[in-house]
Design an enzyme around this catalytic site. Structure first.
Site, mmCIF file in Angstrom:
data_model
loop_
_atom_site.group_PDB
_atom_site.id
_atom_site.type_symbol
_atom_site.label_atom_id
_atom_site.label_comp_id
_atom_site.label_asym_id
_atom_site.label_seq_id
_atom_site.Cartn_x
_atom_site.Cartn_y
_atom_site.Cartn_z
ATOM 1 C CG ASP A 75 39.115 40.572 29.885
ATOM 2 O OD1 ASP A 75 39.493 39.613 30.573
ATOM 3 O OD2 ASP A 75 38.292 40.465 28.958
ATOM 4 C CG MET A 76 45.479 45.544 31.064
ATOM 5 S SD MET A 76 44.771 46.729 32.241
ATOM 6 C CE MET A 76 45.482 46.168 33.795
ATOM 7 N NE ARG A 98 42.631 35.484 32.571
ATOM 8 C CZ ARG A 98 41.325 35.793 32.496
ATOM 9 N NH1 ARG A 98 40.920 36.871 31.852
ATOM 10 N NH2 ARG A 98 40.434 35.023 33.071
ATOM 11 C CB ALA A 153 45.418 41.067 22.410
ATOM 12 N NE ARG A 173 41.321 42.228 21.661
ATOM 13 C CZ ARG A 173 40.133 42.816 21.758
ATOM 14 N NH1 ARG A 173 39.887 43.936 21.122
ATOM 15 N NH2 ARG A 173 39.177 42.291 22.503
#
Ligand code: FDA
Length: 308
Positions: free
Chosen positions: A135-136, A185, A190, A289
Site C-alpha cells: 500500500d502507499m 495498483r 486517500a 478515510r
C-alpha cells in the site's frame, strides 16, 4: 470540504476516542471491514471467491510505534497466508501491506526493519502460492516505500506497487514502474496532502489518473485499476481493448462494501475484479478515510451520533 476537515480532525485523540467507542460506528464499520479475526477474513474471502471475485487482504494497522507491534503484524500476515493456503484460497487471495504497520516510521532503522518484516511476509506468500502488494501511505513515505519495493522485487519480482494520481511525482514514478510484468495498483490517493506536492481539485486528480492509466497499458505493465469511479473504469476498459488486453491481463479493484453490484456486474462481463478486504481491530484510520471520501457517509454517521 468536509473530507479534508474530517481527515484533519481524525488525528485528534478526542475524536478517535469518540468514534472508536461509539456504538454508531459499529454498524458503519461492518460495512467496510470484514471483522476482527483471521477467521472472519477467511470466511469473507470464501464468500467473495464463490461469487467469482479475487481478493487482497489488509490486516488493519498503521503508524506502529513499537517493534513488538510490528512483529505481531508480520506474524498475523504469515499465519493468515498459511490459512489461505491450507483452505485452498491462496489462488484467488493475496495480501496488501502498509509498511508503517511493519515499523517503517520507527526511529533508528525503521525502514530496514519494515523491509525485513515485509521480506518474511513475501516469503510466506511465495510458499502459499500468492502475491503481496505494498500500500502507499502519505507523501512523506513514498520515497522509502518505493526503495523497499525495489529491494523486495529483486527476490520477489511479483510484489505489487501502489501509486497515487493525486501526487505530482506519480506520473514520473509510473513511467519508471510500468514495465512488462510489473504489477501496479493505481489509486487516486486517500491522504490529506499539501498543495506543494499534490493536485487538490478532483478534475486534476482525475486527469492525472487517466494519464497514468494510459502509460500503464501502453508500456506493458499489469495495471491494477483501483477505483469506484465509473468513468475511470470505462477509461481502463477502453484502453484494454485498444491494447488487445484480455480480461485477465489487467484487473479492476474496489474496496470491500463499496459498489458491490458493480463489482459483480464487471465479473459477469468477464473481467477480473479484486476486492480489497480489510480486517482486524485497528480499524480507525481506515474507517475515517472511507468516511472522508464520501460526504453521504459522514452525514449518515454524524446523524447517528447526535441522535443518540
Ligand atoms: P472517487 O473518490 O472520485 O469516487 C467515485 C465514486 O465512488 C463516488 O462518487 C462514489 O459513488 C464511490 N465511492 C468512493 N469512495 C466511496 C466511499 N468511501 N463510500 C462509498 N462510495 C464511495 N489510497 C491510498 O492513498 N493508498 C492506497 O494504498 C490505497 N489502496 C487502495 C486499494 C484499492 C483496491 C482501492 C479501491 C482504493 C485504495 N485507496 C488507496 C483509496 C483511493 O486512493 C481512493 O481514496 C478511493 O478509492 C476513492 O477514490 P475513487 O477512485 O473511488 O474515486
Amino acid at each position: 470540504m468536509l473530507g479534508p476537515a474530517l481527515l484533519a480532525a481524525s488525528r485528534s485523540p478526542r475524536v478517535r476516542s469518540l468514534v472508536s467507542t461509539s456504538r454508531v460506528s459499529r454498524g458503519l464499520v461492518d460495512r467496510f471491514v470484514a471483522g476482527e479475526s483471521a477467521s472472519d477474513a477467511v470466511a469473507a474471502v470464501r464468500a467473495l471467491t464463490e461469487r467469482g471475485l479475487a481478493v487482497t487482504i489488509d490486516h488493519l494497522g498503521e503508524d506502529t510505534t513499537e517493534r513488538a507491534q510490528a512483529e505481531a503484524t508480520r506474524d498475523a500476515y504469515t499465519a493468515l497466508l498459511g490459512r489461505l493456503s491450507d483452505e485452498g484460497l491462496a489462488g484467488s487471495a493475496e495480501v496488501s501491506l502498509k509498511l508503517s504497520a511493519l515499523g517503517q516510521a520507527l526511529s533508528g532503522g525503521g525502514s530496514s526493519f519494515a523491509l525485513e518484516n515485509a521480506r518474511v511476509i513475501c516469503a510466506a506468500a511465495r510458499d502459499a502460492g500468492t502475491t503481496v502488494t505494498l500500500d502507499m501511505e502519505d507523501h512523506t513515505t513514498v520515497e522509502s516505500t518505493l526503495a523497499i519495493l525495489r529491494t523486495l522485487r529483486a527476490d520477489f519480482p511479483w510484489v505489487g506497487a501502489v501509486v497515487q494520481s493525486c501526487l505530482y511525482r506519480t506520473e514520473a514514478d509510473v513511467r519508471d514502474l510500468a514495465h512488462p510484468g510489473s504489477r501496479v495498483r493505481l489509486v487516486k490517493g486517500a491522504y490529506r496532502e499539501p498543495r506543494t506536492v499534490a493536485h487538490t481539485s478532483k478534475a486534476e486528480v482525475d486527469s492525472a489518473y487517466r494519464r497514468c492509466l494510459a502509460v500503464l497499458f501502453a508500456q506493458g505493465a499489469y495495471p491494477m485499476v483501483a477505483t469506484h469511479d465509473q468513468s475511470m473504469i470505462e477509461a481502463a476498459t477502453r484502453l484494454a481493448a485498444h491494447h488487445g488486453r484480455s480480461g485477465d491481463d489487467y484487473e479492476l479493484q474496489m474496496l470491500y462494501g463499496i459498489r458491490t453490484a458493480e463489482q459483480e456486474r464487471q465479473v459477469g462481463m468477464g473481467r477480473r475484479v479484486r476486492v480489497y478486504l480489510p480486517y482486524g481491530s485497528d480499524w480507525y484510520g481506515y474507517f475515517m478515510r472511507r468516511l472522508a471520501e464520501r460526504p453521504a457517509n459522514v452525514a449518515f454517521f454524524l446523524r447517528g451520533l447526535v441522535s443518540r
